[in-house]
Design a protein around this motif. Structure first.
Motif, PDB file in Angstrom:
ATOM      1  N   SER A   1     -57.816  -0.463  -0.882  1.00 13.76           N
ATOM      2  CA  SER A   1     -58.391  -1.796  -1.094  1.00 13.76           C
ATOM      3  C   SER A   1     -57.332  -2.671  -1.739  1.00 13.76           C
ATOM      4  N   GLY A   2     -57.509  -3.968  -1.613  1.00 12.14           N
ATOM      5  CA  GLY A   2     -56.566  -4.893  -2.220  1.00 12.14           C
ATOM      6  C   GLY A   2     -57.027  -6.322  -2.069  1.00 12.14           C
ATOM      7  N   GLU A   3     -56.230  -7.211  -2.609  1.00 16.79           N
ATOM      8  CA  GLU A   3     -56.554  -8.639  -2.565  1.00 16.79           C
ATOM      9  C   GLU A   3     -55.972  -9.288  -1.331  1.00 16.79           C
ATOM     10  N   LEU A   4     -56.620 -10.360  -0.905  1.00 20.10           N
ATOM     11  CA  LEU A   4     -56.151 -11.163   0.221  1.00 20.10           C
ATOM     12  C   LEU A   4     -55.543 -12.460  -0.293  1.00 20.10           C
ATOM     13  N   THR A   5     -54.604 -12.969   0.447  1.00 20.04           N
ATOM     14  CA  THR A   5     -54.087 -14.316   0.218  1.00 20.04           C
ATOM     15  C   THR A   5     -54.775 -15.210   1.237  1.00 20.04           C
ATOM     16  N   ILE A   6     -55.460 -16.246   0.755  1.00 18.67           N
ATOM     17  CA  ILE A   6     -56.216 -17.140   1.633  1.00 18.67           C
ATOM     18  C   ILE A   6     -55.574 -18.516   1.581  1.00 18.67           C
ATOM     19  N   GLN A   7     -55.223 -19.025   2.738  1.00 20.43           N
ATOM     20  CA  GLN A   7     -54.590 -20.344   2.836  1.00 20.43           C
ATOM     21  C   GLN A   7     -55.654 -21.408   3.111  1.00 20.43           C
ATOM     22  N   SER A   8     -55.408 -22.621   2.669  1.00 19.63           N
ATOM     23  CA  SER A   8     -56.334 -23.734   2.932  1.00 19.63           C
ATOM     24  C   SER A   8     -56.382 -24.080   4.420  1.00 19.63           C
ATOM     25  N   THR A   9     -55.442 -23.581   5.187  1.00 16.84           N
ATOM     26  CA  THR A   9     -55.408 -23.827   6.643  1.00 16.84           C
ATOM     27  C   THR A   9     -56.401 -22.952   7.395  1.00 16.84           C
ATOM     28  N   GLY A  10     -57.042 -21.997   6.696  1.00 15.22           N
ATOM     29  CA  GLY A  10     -58.015 -21.131   7.343  1.00 15.22           C
ATOM     30  C   GLY A  10     -57.456 -19.792   7.770  1.00 15.22           C
ATOM     31  N   THR A  11     -56.256 -19.460   7.344  1.00 16.66           N
ATOM     32  CA  THR A  11     -55.704 -18.141   7.640  1.00 16.66           C
ATOM     33  C   THR A  11     -55.702 -17.300   6.373  1.00 16.66           C
ATOM     34  N   TRP A  12     -55.716 -16.002   6.545  1.00 17.36           N
ATOM     35  CA  TRP A  12     -55.658 -15.090   5.410  1.00 17.36           C
ATOM     36  C   TRP A  12     -54.817 -13.889   5.794  1.00 17.36           C
ATOM     37  N   SER A  13     -54.310 -13.178   4.771  1.00 19.99           N
ATOM     38  CA  SER A  13     -53.542 -11.961   5.014  1.00 19.99           C
ATOM     39  C   SER A  13     -53.651 -11.044   3.809  1.00 19.99           C
ATOM     40  N   GLY A  14     -53.447  -9.772   4.087  1.00 15.28           N
ATOM     41  CA  GLY A  14     -53.440  -8.774   3.033  1.00 15.28           C
ATOM     42  C   GLY A  14     -52.367  -7.744   3.323  1.00 15.28           C
ATOM     43  N   THR A  15     -51.581  -7.431   2.327  1.00 17.85           N
ATOM     44  CA  THR A  15     -50.535  -6.421   2.465  1.00 17.85           C
ATOM     45  C   THR A  15     -51.045  -5.131   1.838  1.00 17.85           C
ATOM     46  N   LEU A  16     -51.011  -4.061   2.614  1.00 15.83           N
ATOM     47  CA  LEU A  16     -51.485  -2.778   2.107  1.00 15.83           C
ATOM     48  C   LEU A  16     -50.572  -2.290   0.995  1.00 15.83           C
ATOM     49  N   THR A  17     -51.175  -1.796  -0.054  1.00 11.91           N
ATOM     50  CA  THR A  17     -50.426  -1.363  -1.229  1.00 11.91           C
ATOM     51  C   THR A  17     -49.821   0.027  -1.054  1.00 11.91           C
ATOM     52  N   GLU A  18     -50.294   0.784  -0.071  1.00  8.39           N
ATOM     53  CA  GLU A  18     -49.748   2.112   0.214  1.00  8.39           C
ATOM     54  C   GLU A  18     -50.045   2.470   1.668  1.00  8.39           C
ATOM     55  N   VAL A  19     -49.443   3.509   2.148  1.00  3.63           N
ATOM     56  CA  VAL A  19     -49.639   3.962   3.520  1.00  3.63           C
ATOM     57  C   VAL A  19     -50.961   4.720   3.593  1.00  3.63           C
ATOM     58  N   LEU A  20     -51.687   4.532   4.691  1.00  5.28           N
ATOM     59  CA  LEU A  20     -52.934   5.277   4.858  1.00  5.28           C
ATOM     60  C   LEU A  20     -52.635   6.772   4.814  1.00  5.28           C
ATOM     61  N   PRO A  21     -53.432   7.535   4.086  1.00  3.58           N
ATOM     62  CA  PRO A  21     -53.094   8.924   3.800  1.00  3.58           C
ATOM     63  C   PRO A  21     -53.069   9.878   4.999  1.00  3.58           C
ATOM     64  N   ILE A  22     -53.950   9.722   5.959  1.00  2.00           N
ATOM     65  CA  ILE A  22     -53.973  10.650   7.097  1.00  2.00           C
ATOM     66  C   ILE A  22     -54.295   9.900   8.378  1.00  2.00           C
ATOM     67  N   GLU A  23     -53.978  10.557   9.496  1.00  2.00           N
ATOM     68  CA  GLU A  23     -54.320   9.973  10.789  1.00  2.00           C
ATOM     69  C   GLU A  23     -55.829   9.995  10.967  1.00  2.00           C
ATOM     70  N   GLY A  24     -56.315   9.096  11.814  1.00  2.00           N
ATOM     71  CA  GLY A  24     -57.746   9.081  12.105  1.00  2.00           C
ATOM     72  C   GLY A  24     -58.246   7.685  12.360  1.00  2.00           C
TER      73      GLY A  24
END
Length: 181
Positions: free
Chosen positions: A144-167
């Protein structure tokens, strides 16, 4: 359907003969609803004098659509003097529309590091101060983590770590509007 109350206090040394409250559509100033209260005792100090009125909002309500409305209050005292006060309010019953653009249903990805998308809210606007993402595998939250939300209506989130396993994973995004939907 939802409801809200319109209420206030009035006072005039001459006494108040009438209070008219109107709710107008802000687009064209057309009257949606109004009511009048007469013979009000308000000589001594500000009083509510049963001026409260419950207004329903929704498909079967008095106010059927989200948008901007004007609450207009006209007070007439016992010698015929009038004063009008107007306030604009926004009716917003709906949550923002959030879309994930960086990944689609069933996409196969390798090295997921960022999620992106768009958000819109026609009534009150998007709260750009907070948003979050959660990534689940089944019922278990993995990241989980925070998103950056722009006033233009776009958002993004950078994962803080690699997902632990495939699936198979589910991305959950929460962004609220300015009235906390």
């Amino acid at each position: 359907d939802k409801t809200f109350n319109v209420e206030g206090k009035i006072y005039d040394t001459n006494g108040v003969s009438e209070v008219k409250v109107s709710i107008l559509n802000a687009k064209d100033n057309s009257e949606v609803v109004s009511w009048i209260k007469k013979d009000i005792v308000a000589k001594e100090e500000p009083q509510t004098n049963n001026l409260s009125q419950e207004i329903s909002v929704g498909e079967s309500g008095v106010i059927k659509a989200d948008g901007n409305y004007i609450i207009e209050v006209t007070v007439t005292d016992n010698v015929g003097k009038e004063v009008t006060e107007r306030k604009t309010v926004t009716v917003d019953r709906d949550a923002p529309i959030v879309e994930i653009k960086s990944h689609g249903e069933g996409d196969v990805v390798s090295g997921l590091t960022k999620i992106e998308g768009t958000v819109t809210d026609a009534a009150s606007g998007v709260d750009t101060t907070s948003g979050l993402y959660k990534i689940y595998q089944g019922e278990e939250e993995k990241l989980s983590g925070e998103l950056t939300i722009q006033s233009t209506g776009t958002w993004s989130g950078t994962l803080t770590e690699v997902l632990p396993i495939e699936g198979e994973y589910t991305i959950y995004v929460e962004i609220k509007d300015k009235v906390n939907h």
